[in-house]
Every structure is written in structure tokens, then in C-alpha cells.
Design a protein around this motif. Structure first.
Motif, PDB file in Angstrom:
ATOM      1  N   TYR A 306       0.805  -1.224   0.000  1.00 55.29           N
ATOM      2  CA  TYR A 306       0.000   0.000   0.000  1.00 55.29           C
ATOM      3  C   TYR A 306       0.837   1.274   0.000  1.00 55.29           C
ATOM      4  N   HIS A 307       2.134   1.134  -0.008  1.00 51.89           N
ATOM      5  CA  HIS A 307       2.970   2.319  -0.042  1.00 51.89           C
ATOM      6  C   HIS A 307       2.730   3.079  -1.350  1.00 51.89           C
ATOM      7  N   GLY A 308       2.552   4.372  -1.238  1.00 54.50           N
ATOM      8  CA  GLY A 308       2.278   5.204  -2.396  1.00 54.50           C
ATOM      9  C   GLY A 308       0.806   5.322  -2.736  1.00 54.50           C
ATOM     10  N   TRP A 309      -0.049   4.611  -1.982  1.00 58.97           N
ATOM     11  CA  TRP A 309      -1.480   4.635  -2.287  1.00 58.97           C
ATOM     12  C   TRP A 309      -2.362   5.083  -1.132  1.00 58.97           C
ATOM     13  N   LEU A 310      -1.871   5.018   0.085  1.00 62.69           N
ATOM     14  CA  LEU A 310      -2.729   5.339   1.227  1.00 62.69           C
ATOM     15  C   LEU A 310      -3.293   6.759   1.125  1.00 62.69           C
ATOM     16  N   ALA A 311      -2.410   7.738   0.999  1.00 62.62           N
ATOM     17  CA  ALA A 311      -2.855   9.130   0.975  1.00 62.62           C
ATOM     18  C   ALA A 311      -3.787   9.394  -0.204  1.00 62.62           C
ATOM     19  N   ASN A 312      -3.421   8.896  -1.382  1.00 67.73           N
ATOM     20  CA  ASN A 312      -4.281   9.097  -2.544  1.00 67.73           C
ATOM     21  C   ASN A 312      -5.658   8.466  -2.339  1.00 67.73           C
ATOM     22  N   SER A 313      -5.676   7.325  -1.682  1.00 67.56           N
ATOM     23  CA  SER A 313      -6.946   6.650  -1.440  1.00 67.56           C
ATOM     24  C   SER A 313      -7.846   7.474  -0.528  1.00 67.56           C
ATOM     25  N   VAL A 314      -7.255   8.158   0.442  1.00 69.50           N
ATOM     26  CA  VAL A 314      -8.044   9.004   1.340  1.00 69.50           C
ATOM     27  C   VAL A 314      -8.672  10.153   0.544  1.00 69.50           C
ATOM     28  N   PHE A 355      10.966   8.669   4.205  1.00 67.86           N
ATOM     29  CA  PHE A 355      10.722   7.250   4.372  1.00 67.86           C
ATOM     30  C   PHE A 355      12.012   6.443   4.324  1.00 67.86           C
ATOM     31  N   ASP A 356      11.896   5.209   4.762  1.00 71.25           N
ATOM     32  CA  ASP A 356      13.014   4.276   4.694  1.00 71.25           C
ATOM     33  C   ASP A 356      13.398   4.057   3.233  1.00 71.25           C
ATOM     34  N   ALA A 357      14.680   3.889   2.986  1.00 76.48           N
ATOM     35  CA  ALA A 357      15.189   3.743   1.621  1.00 76.48           C
ATOM     36  C   ALA A 357      14.524   2.601   0.861  1.00 76.48           C
ATOM     37  N   THR A 358      14.055   1.595   1.579  1.00 78.28           N
ATOM     38  CA  THR A 358      13.465   0.425   0.927  1.00 78.28           C
ATOM     39  C   THR A 358      12.112   0.714   0.281  1.00 78.28           C
ATOM     40  N   VAL A 359      11.462   1.829   0.653  1.00 82.78           N
ATOM     41  CA  VAL A 359      10.140   2.134   0.085  1.00 82.78           C
ATOM     42  C   VAL A 359      10.116   3.464  -0.671  1.00 82.78           C
ATOM     43  N   GLN A 360      11.256   4.133  -0.761  1.00 85.50           N
ATOM     44  CA  GLN A 360      11.263   5.428  -1.434  1.00 85.50           C
ATOM     45  C   GLN A 360      10.833   5.336  -2.891  1.00 85.50           C
ATOM     46  N   GLU A 361      11.052   4.205  -3.516  1.00 83.61           N
ATOM     47  CA  GLU A 361      10.680   4.045  -4.927  1.00 83.61           C
ATOM     48  C   GLU A 361       9.178   4.171  -5.146  1.00 83.61           C
ATOM     49  N   PHE A 362       8.390   3.976  -4.101  1.00 81.72           N
ATOM     50  CA  PHE A 362       6.942   4.080  -4.231  1.00 81.72           C
ATOM     51  C   PHE A 362       6.454   5.524  -4.178  1.00 81.72           C
TER      52      PHE A 362
END
Length: 376
Positions: A306-314, A355-362
Motif C-alpha cells: 500500500y505504499h504510495g497509495w494510502l494518501a491518494n486513497s483518502v 521514508f526508509d530507503a526500501t520504500v522510497q521508490e513508491f
């Protein structure tokens, strides 16, 4: 995201510069910094990548010299603004979406950059924020004007201008320069200005100040009102300003429930304006939904998918479940000529570095722009 009608409060991210103000009686702009401290510092506006990169766009523009900027070579009558064939914003304009600048500088006005953004790229709104105002007041040319105003006297009343009056005159000058460009290209744009945060809970004072700002030009000016209890309540700031037929930009909206209160306050204001016999078609309002804060708040709790989608979904939820039914309801549609309160996405800059480097791509730079792009 195909249902979002996005008015993007974005633009060029300003540096976090502070005013160097000497707090002495000799300083005509002493005290302005205190006014600014009352505002919550906004996150930078959106900067999108690839074909829609405003920062890159600005660097590629052929900047006019100051002599060719505002005030030189003006058309004698309004002319139609038209998109450049290479404008990355053509796709937005073609589906009825609009982009506002949240990082206007005096230099952009003087060297023709802002005029070109309006003329060729469809920019039709400017919204001020504390960082922008700080930078504007820090400009030597503006400070020189402030000193001149401090030494002048009101012609009719024969008294020296107060600090608040000087502030008003300086921002009024900025607004009129922007409005002049909108009028030159027959663009129904808006200049959105902050109300004094000291009066955020004072309904009477806020309404009085809103009238003063919008009196500059009732069609092109609008005031930013934070979505506080005093603004949302029955008979509150939003309702009272709207009832007077003035334009309101409701800001600092974070949740769907809060947004619904904002929209209902606007409708109550329209109902009051209708009772006064005002032309509802001339009243304009936007609700600024601060989108990216959700991802920042729950960054450590969001499942990877859900990274990259939570805020847009709200934001999409608020649009589909509140905006659409409310502004298609009988309560609203019976208000002849009334315009829906436009759904504006604010705080649309990517917060990838948070964010943590592992999820920045999202979280690419256009995560809160391209993903919600679509016709109303």
C-alpha cells in the motif's frame, strides 16, 4: 483515481529562508515575522518529474529581461492565453484540471516568467504561504518600499501607516501585479492570501479582514481560512464570508469528515448569499485537502503493497463519497447558479526522503499528481 478533479496547490518549492528583521522602531517592517510565526509552515508544493516537471519547465523557459516583463509592451486589450504546443500541462488543461503556483517570487513577476506560465502553460492561480511571504518581504526592493511607506502619511487622515497597514499595502501590490497578468490574458485566475492567524478563532475579525482583502478585487481575490472549529461551525467564518459573496480557500483539511464539514459550511454560506439576493455564480471556493500527510503519518505502519497509495486513497474516498453526492444533492442543486466548491489537492510534494530507503521508490515526485489525474 479517474474521478478526481484536481486543483493542484503546487509549484516551486521555496527555501526555508528567514527574514532578518531588526526589532527596532527604525525598522519599518519590524513585526512582520511575528505575524508569520502564527501560520503552520506548509510543506513544499509539488514538483513532478518527466513530462510534467515544473522546475525543469521553468529552467527551459526563455526568460524575458526585466524591461520585457510586467509593465512593458502590454496588450491594449485582453488576449486569449493559449497553451504552448510543448507545454507539459496541456494534458491537465484539456481535461479541466488546473494548476496553481505556490512559490511565486517577485523575480518571476519582473522577468516575465510568471506571465509566460499564464500565457503558455495555463497557470490560473497563485496561493501564498508563509515561506513565500517571508521571501517576498526579504527582497530589498520590497523593503525599500516598506521604508518609504513608513515615512509617508495617509493623505486623508494625516497619520503614519501602521505595520499592519504597510503589510497590507505590500501584499496588495503583489496581488495586483498577478491580477493584471490574469486580466491581460483573459484568465479567470485567483490570488489566494492568508488571513491573520491571530484571529483564527475570532469570527468577526476574520470576516472583517476577509472583506478588506477581497475588496482589492472581489472577482480575482480569495482568502485562505484554516478549517478550525470557528471556521466550520454554524455561523462560522466560512459561512459568513461566503454569505457576503466573497471567495474562500479553506485550508488545512486532513480528513474526509473534516472535509464534509467544510463543504457543508460553504453550502450554508451560499444559502445565506441567496437570501441576500447575491449572484451565486460569482462566488468561488476551493477546499484544500492536504494529501501527503497521511503517508507521512503512517509510514511505519503501511503494508508494503500500500505504499504510495494510502494518501491518494483518502483523497479519492473524500471526493467520491462526499464531494460527488453533496454537490449533486437537491440541497445544492436548488441554489441556482451556484458553483461547486472545487476539490483542491494541497501538500502534493513527494515526501520520499522521509521514508526508509526500501520504500522510497513508491514515492516518485509526481505520486500525488499523476495518480489522481483524470476528468471530473
Amino acid at each position: 483515481g479517474q474521478n478526481i478533479r484536481s486543483y493542484f496547490s503546487g509549484g516551486i518549492a521555496m527555501g526555508q529562508r528567514e527574514l532578518d528583521i531588526t526589532q527596532t522602531a527604525a525598522s519599518p517592517i519590524a513585526g512582520f515575522a511575528g505575524r508569520m510565526r502564527g501560520f503552520e509552515e506548509r510543506l513544499p508544493g509539488f514538483r513532478v518529474t518527466g513530462k510534467a516537471n515544473l522546475t525543469t519547465l521553468l529552467s527551459e523557459l526563455k526568460i524575458a529581461s526585466p524591461a520585457q516583463g510586467p509593465g512593458k509592451g502590454r496588450a491594449s486589450s485582453p488576449v486569449e492565453a493559449s497553451y504552448s504546443l510543448t507545454s507539459p500541462f496541456r494534458a491537465f488543461g484539456q481535461i479541466g484540471q488546473y494548476i496553481w503556483v505556490d512559490g511565486l517570487t517577485l523575480e518571476m513577476l519582473l522577468n516575465g516568467t510568471f506571465e509566460r506560465l499564464v500565457r503558455e502553460h495555463g497557470i490560473n492561480g497563485v496561493t501564498t504561504n508563509p515561506t513565500l511571504i517571508k521571501a517576498y518581504l526579504q527582497d530589498k526592493r520590497v523593503q525599500d518600499k516598506a521604508r518609504t511607506l513608513a515615512e509617508e502619511r495617509d493623505v486623508l487622515e494625516n497619520y503614519r501607516y501602521t505595520q499592519e497597514q504597510i503589510y497590507f499595502l505590500l501584499i496588495k501590490d503583489l496581488a495586483l501585479q498577478v491580477i493584471d497578468i490574469f486580466k491581460r490574458y483573459n484568465v479567470a485566475g485567483k490570488f489566494s492570501v492568508e488571513l491573520d492567524p491571530k484571529n483564527a478563532d475570532n469570527i468577526e475579525a476574520s470576516v472583517k479582514e476577509a472583506v478588506e482583502w477581497t475588496d482589492i478585487d472581489p472577482h480575482y481575490m480569495m482568502v485562505k481560512v484554516p478549517a478550525t472549529e470557528a471556521a466550520l461551525k454554524d455561523g462560522g467564518i466560512i459561512e459568513r464570508i461566503t454569505t457576503r459573496g466573497r471567495n474562500v480557500n479553506v485550508t488545512l483539511i486532513f480528513a474526509p469528515k473534516q472535509y464534509e464539514q467544510v463543504a457543508r459550511a460553504y453550502i450554508r454560506g451560499l444559502q445565506g448569499a441567496a437570501k441576500k439576493g447575491l449572484d451565486l455564480s460569482k462566488i468561488y471556493s476551493v477546499a484544500s485537502f492536504f494529501i501527503s500527510r497521511w503517508d507521512v503519518k503512517f509510514a511505519k505502519n503501511i503494508p508494503i503493497q500500500y505504499h504510495g497509495w494510502l494518501a491518494n486513497s483518502v483523497g479519492i474516498y473524500a471526493y467520491n463519497n462526499i464531494f460527488i453526492p453533496l454537490f449533486n444533492s437537491e440541497e445544492f442543486t436548488r441554489l441556482n447558479g451556484a458553483r461547486p466548491q472545487d476539490f483542491l489537492l494541497a501538500s502534493t510534494g513527494s515526501k520520499a526522503k522521509s521514508f526508509d530507503a526500501t520504500v522510497q521508490e513508491f514515492y516518485p515526485e509526481d505520486v500525488y499528481v499523476s495518480e489522481v489525474k483524470g476528468p471530473h
